[in-house]
Motif scaffolding. Structure first.
Motif, PDB file in Angstrom:
ATOM      1  N   VAL A 156       1.659 -46.485 -74.801  1.00 52.97           N
ATOM      2  CA  VAL A 156       2.442 -46.330 -73.562  1.00 52.97           C
ATOM      3  C   VAL A 156       2.974 -44.908 -73.392  1.00 52.97           C
ATOM      4  N   VAL A 157       3.221 -44.234 -74.506  1.00 52.44           N
ATOM      5  CA  VAL A 157       3.544 -42.810 -74.457  1.00 52.44           C
ATOM      6  C   VAL A 157       2.558 -42.087 -75.370  1.00 52.44           C
ATOM      7  N   GLY A 158       2.431 -40.781 -75.212  1.00 52.20           N
ATOM      8  CA  GLY A 158       1.436 -40.081 -76.025  1.00 52.20           C
ATOM      9  C   GLY A 158       1.669 -38.593 -76.092  1.00 52.20           C
ATOM     10  N   GLY A 159       0.718 -37.894 -76.716  1.00 45.87           N
ATOM     11  CA  GLY A 159       0.883 -36.468 -76.985  1.00 45.87           C
ATOM     12  C   GLY A 159       0.159 -35.546 -76.011  1.00 45.87           C
ATOM     13  N   ASP A 160      -0.631 -36.104 -75.079  1.00 45.61           N
ATOM     14  CA  ASP A 160      -1.298 -35.261 -74.079  1.00 45.61           C
ATOM     15  C   ASP A 160      -0.393 -35.106 -72.856  1.00 45.61           C
ATOM     16  N   PHE A 161      -0.350 -33.903 -72.299  1.00 47.33           N
ATOM     17  CA  PHE A 161       0.286 -33.752 -70.995  1.00 47.33           C
ATOM     18  C   PHE A 161      -0.300 -32.530 -70.287  1.00 47.33           C
ATOM     19  N   TYR A 162      -0.010 -32.399 -69.010  1.00 50.23           N
ATOM     20  CA  TYR A 162      -0.472 -31.228 -68.278  1.00 50.23           C
ATOM     21  C   TYR A 162       0.741 -30.546 -67.666  1.00 50.23           C
ATOM     22  N   TRP A 163       0.587 -29.278 -67.374  1.00 48.64           N
ATOM     23  CA  TRP A 163       1.733 -28.432 -67.013  1.00 48.64           C
ATOM     24  C   TRP A 163       1.318 -27.464 -65.910  1.00 48.64           C
ATOM     25  N   TYR A 164       2.232 -27.179 -65.021  1.00 46.25           N
ATOM     26  CA  TYR A 164       1.902 -26.317 -63.880  1.00 46.25           C
ATOM     27  C   TYR A 164       3.059 -25.378 -63.560  1.00 46.25           C
ATOM     28  N   SER A 165       2.702 -24.155 -63.170  1.00 53.80           N
ATOM     29  CA  SER A 165       3.741 -23.226 -62.723  1.00 53.80           C
ATOM     30  C   SER A 165       3.110 -22.221 -61.743  1.00 53.80           C
ATOM     31  N   ARG A 166       3.940 -21.655 -60.909  1.00 51.60           N
ATOM     32  CA  ARG A 166       3.459 -20.636 -59.971  1.00 51.60           C
ATOM     33  C   ARG A 166       4.253 -19.372 -60.258  1.00 51.60           C
ATOM     34  N   LYS A 167       3.558 -18.260 -60.476  1.00 50.90           N
ATOM     35  CA  LYS A 167       4.215 -16.976 -60.727  1.00 50.90           C
ATOM     36  C   LYS A 167       3.653 -15.968 -59.736  1.00 50.90           C
ATOM     37  N   GLY A 168       4.354 -15.709 -58.663  1.00 50.35           N
ATOM     38  CA  GLY A 168       3.873 -14.773 -57.648  1.00 50.35           C
ATOM     39  C   GLY A 168       2.546 -15.246 -57.070  1.00 50.35           C
ATOM     40  N   ASN A 169       1.531 -14.408 -57.215  1.00 45.42           N
ATOM     41  CA  ASN A 169       0.206 -14.744 -56.695  1.00 45.42           C
ATOM     42  C   ASN A 169      -0.638 -15.522 -57.703  1.00 45.42           C
ATOM     43  N   ASN A 170      -0.013 -16.007 -58.753  1.00 45.17           N
ATOM     44  CA  ASN A 170      -0.769 -16.661 -59.822  1.00 45.17           C
ATOM     45  C   ASN A 170      -0.398 -18.130 -59.957  1.00 45.17           C
ATOM     46  N   THR A 171      -1.444 -18.954 -60.030  1.00 45.95           N
ATOM     47  CA  THR A 171      -1.231 -20.371 -60.305  1.00 45.95           C
ATOM     48  C   THR A 171      -1.576 -20.603 -61.775  1.00 45.95           C
ATOM     49  N   LEU A 172      -0.630 -21.152 -62.503  1.00 42.71           N
ATOM     50  CA  LEU A 172      -0.861 -21.437 -63.924  1.00 42.71           C
ATOM     51  C   LEU A 172      -0.963 -22.947 -64.113  1.00 42.71           C
ATOM     52  N   LEU A 173      -2.016 -23.367 -64.786  1.00 40.80           N
ATOM     53  CA  LEU A 173      -2.207 -24.801 -65.040  1.00 40.80           C
ATOM     54  C   LEU A 173      -2.676 -24.971 -66.480  1.00 40.80           C
ATOM     55  N   ALA A 174      -1.994 -25.831 -67.220  1.00 44.67           N
ATOM     56  CA  ALA A 174      -2.359 -25.989 -68.637  1.00 44.67           C
ATOM     57  C   ALA A 174      -2.575 -27.456 -68.993  1.00 44.67           C
ATOM     58  N   ILE A 175      -3.450 -27.656 -69.971  1.00 44.56           N
ATOM     59  CA  ILE A 175      -3.649 -28.982 -70.562  1.00 44.56           C
ATOM     60  C   ILE A 175      -3.187 -28.856 -72.014  1.00 44.56           C
ATOM     61  N   ILE A 176      -2.342 -29.772 -72.455  1.00 43.16           N
ATOM     62  CA  ILE A 176      -1.786 -29.667 -73.804  1.00 43.16           C
ATOM     63  C   ILE A 176      -2.061 -30.947 -74.580  1.00 43.16           C
ATOM     64  N   ASP A 177      -2.572 -30.776 -75.783  1.00 45.56           N
ATOM     65  CA  ASP A 177      -2.831 -31.917 -76.678  1.00 45.56           C
ATOM     66  C   ASP A 177      -1.958 -31.723 -77.911  1.00 45.56           C
ATOM     67  N   CYS A 178      -0.844 -32.466 -77.981  1.00 43.29           N
ATOM     68  CA  CYS A 178       0.093 -32.307 -79.098  1.00 43.29           C
ATOM     69  C   CYS A 178      -0.384 -33.118 -80.301  1.00 43.29           C
ATOM     70  N   THR A 179       0.025 -32.669 -81.474  1.00 46.41           N
ATOM     71  CA  THR A 179      -0.338 -33.369 -82.705  1.00 46.41           C
ATOM     72  C   THR A 179       0.119 -34.821 -82.634  1.00 46.41           C
ATOM     73  N   GLY A 180      -0.741 -35.723 -83.051  1.00 48.47           N
ATOM     74  CA  GLY A 180      -0.394 -37.147 -83.081  1.00 48.47           C
ATOM     75  C   GLY A 180      -0.510 -37.773 -81.704  1.00 48.47           C
ATOM     76  N   HIS A 181      -0.348 -39.083 -81.677  1.00 45.58           N
ATOM     77  CA  HIS A 181      -0.278 -39.752 -80.389  1.00 45.58           C
ATOM     78  C   HIS A 181       0.892 -40.729 -80.441  1.00 45.58           C
ATOM     79  N   SER A 182       0.997 -41.623 -79.486  1.00 51.06           N
ATOM     80  CA  SER A 182       2.104 -42.583 -79.421  1.00 51.06           C
ATOM     81  C   SER A 182       3.459 -41.857 -79.531  1.00 51.06           C
TER      82      SER A 182
END
Lengths: 359, 101
Positions: A156-182
């Motif tokens: 039901v919960v886990g270690g993967d998530f995605y992240w987004y930010s905007r810095k001026g003319n730049n769009t930042l998008l990340a995929i993160i896989d944290c150690t472990g799951h649950s």
């Protein structure tokens, strides 16, 4: 052996000891079965009038003592050194709730037991909190011609998530896989989300990899505060879309991505060896023009490592490539259905995240 | 010391009390109320503190977290109704305590 003791030991065979004690039996009677460091605590438990519901003590020999009163007449006491504490806690909480519920239903046909409901509520809280760190899909979608996310946690919960930010003319998008799951992965993801937010303070579009260097510098500092060998970790794939120069930069420490162009599909991989101490050399960095790029697909290894229905073959990057080549609709529904077809009735082995961006 | 404790309490609203106990002198260096004092003195009398590095104790309506460094211990009482990042709190308490050593 008591039923609860044997179920716990079956699932966590490396525990030092598990005992379900009648409340009239002294804790000190377990003295010879536990490490010497636990002796004074057993004495304290016998003499204390403190009405606790859960007690966990990390001893100086790095073992852990858990004590939990079960109903009016029993105490569960566990001595652990090697098993994952977070998983153990969750398992015991669920097991006790189930056991009490089944006893109550058996004896008096009562409806769902209160502690089980409490456990469910705690879990719902955890899910709700973890969802708070995920950016709004609608907001990200505004940045692209089209956008989708497949985010399937193993639990039901886990270690993967995605992240987004905007810095001026730049769009930042990340995929993160944290150690472990649950639970373990989820807790790590909360820390990593904070670190990532802090890592863009000096963002420079010419040095996108600086975000990851900042991130791992801070992560190393956190891990150094721990006196034992336990540390947290994460793989990150960070995309930077510079809308002025029309350049896309991809920096990765373990996340792979497919780049779909009018003339073919290219796989961008991370370096094989990632060392946090020498992170600058461990980051794979690529920059390319947005021109001719029609789609970008980033994914965690939970997707490529997912076994098929017969549990014999991993999907691999080739399997993901096939899905992209055969793509019918650029949306989460198509990819989710393809993943489900591949997995069949087999279990999901890890958290899975796949993000698609159409340029 | 008090400034650092205050800033940690501001960061983590879950902290009701942040006390510092000296294991060598058996005295509290910071004691916000007597709520935790009985528990700690009882543990100290039974010589439990020497053998522990960390402790979490939950009652029906209260939560206590104790983190030990060489000679000092952070003794926190927490508001059980508030949600918080447990791993982060533990790491920050540990690093704050190291600064006081």
């Amino acid at each position: 052996m008591n039923k609860i003791e044997s179920i716990i030991l079956e699932n966590f065979p490396n525990l030092k000891s598990v005992h379900m004690l009648d409340s009239n039996v002294r804790f000190l009677s377990l003295q010879d079965l536990m490490s010497e460091k636990a002796t004074n605590w057993l004495k304290w438990l016998d003499q204390s009038s403190f009405q606790f519901t859960d007690l966990s003590i990390k001893l100086t020999d790095n073992s852990q003592l858990f004590v939990k009163p079960i109903g009016q007449n029993h105490n569960l006491i566990i001595h652990n050194e090697q098993e994952n504490n977070a998983l153990l806690f969750k398992f015991i909480e669920d097991l006790i709730a189930e056991e009490i519920e089944s006893n109550q239903n058996h004896e008096s046909h009562l409806p769902k037991e209160e502690s089980s409901e409490k456990s469910d509520l705690k879990l719902l809280d955890a899910v709700r909190i973890q969802k708070l760190i995920l950016p709004k899909k609608d907001e990200i979608a505004k940045e692209f011609r089209n956008f989708f996310v497949v985010h399937e946690q193993q639990d039901v919960v886990g270690g993967d998530f995605y992240w987004y930010s905007r810095k001026g003319n730049n769009t930042l998008l990340a995929i993160i896989d944290c150690t472990g799951h649950s639970v373990e992965g989820a807790m790590t993801s909360m820390v990593c989300n904070s670190l990532l937010n802090q890592s863009i303070f000096d963002f420079d579009p010419q040095n996108v990899d600086r975000v990851l260097i900042n991130f791992y510098d801070q992560l190393n500092k956190y891990n150094q505060t721990s006196s034992d060998d336990y540390g947290i970790g994460a793989e990150i794939g960070l995309f930077c879309f510079n809308h002025e120069s029309k350049l896309i930069t991809f920096c990765t420490t373990g996340i792979s991505a497919f780049i779909k162009r009018e003339d073919g599909i290219e796989l961008l991989k991370s370096k094989k060896v990632i060392t946090y101490e020498n992170i600058e050399k461990s980051i794979a960095k690529t920059s390319f023009s947005m021109k001719n790029v029609t789609g970008i697909y980033g994914f965690t290894d939970g997707l490529s490592d997912q076994f098929d229905a017969a549990d014999k073959k991993k999907l691999g990057s080739k399997g993901i490539l096939k899905m992209i080549e055969d793509e019918q609709d650029f949306d989460a529904r198509y990819y989710l259905s393809e993943i489900k077809k591949w997995k069949g009735d087999n279990m999901q082995y890890d958290d899975i995240t796949l993000i698609g961006m159409a340029i | 010391m008090r400034d650092q404790l205050l800033s940690l309490k501001q960061e983590f609203k879950v902290i009701k009390e942040f006390n510092i106990y000296n294991i060598n002198t058996h005295q509290f260096e910071v004691l916000e109320s007597n709520e935790c004092a009985t528990l700690v003195s009882n543990l100290d009398e039974m010589d439990c503190l020497q053998d522990m590095s960390q402790m979490n104790l939950e009652t029906d309506n209260q939560e206590y977290f104790i983190q030990r460094s060489d000679h000092k211990m952070a003794v926190l009482s927490l508001d059980k109704t508030k949600v918080y990042n447990k791993a982060l709190l533990h790491i920050k308490v540990k690093s704050t305590l190291k600064k006081f050593a």
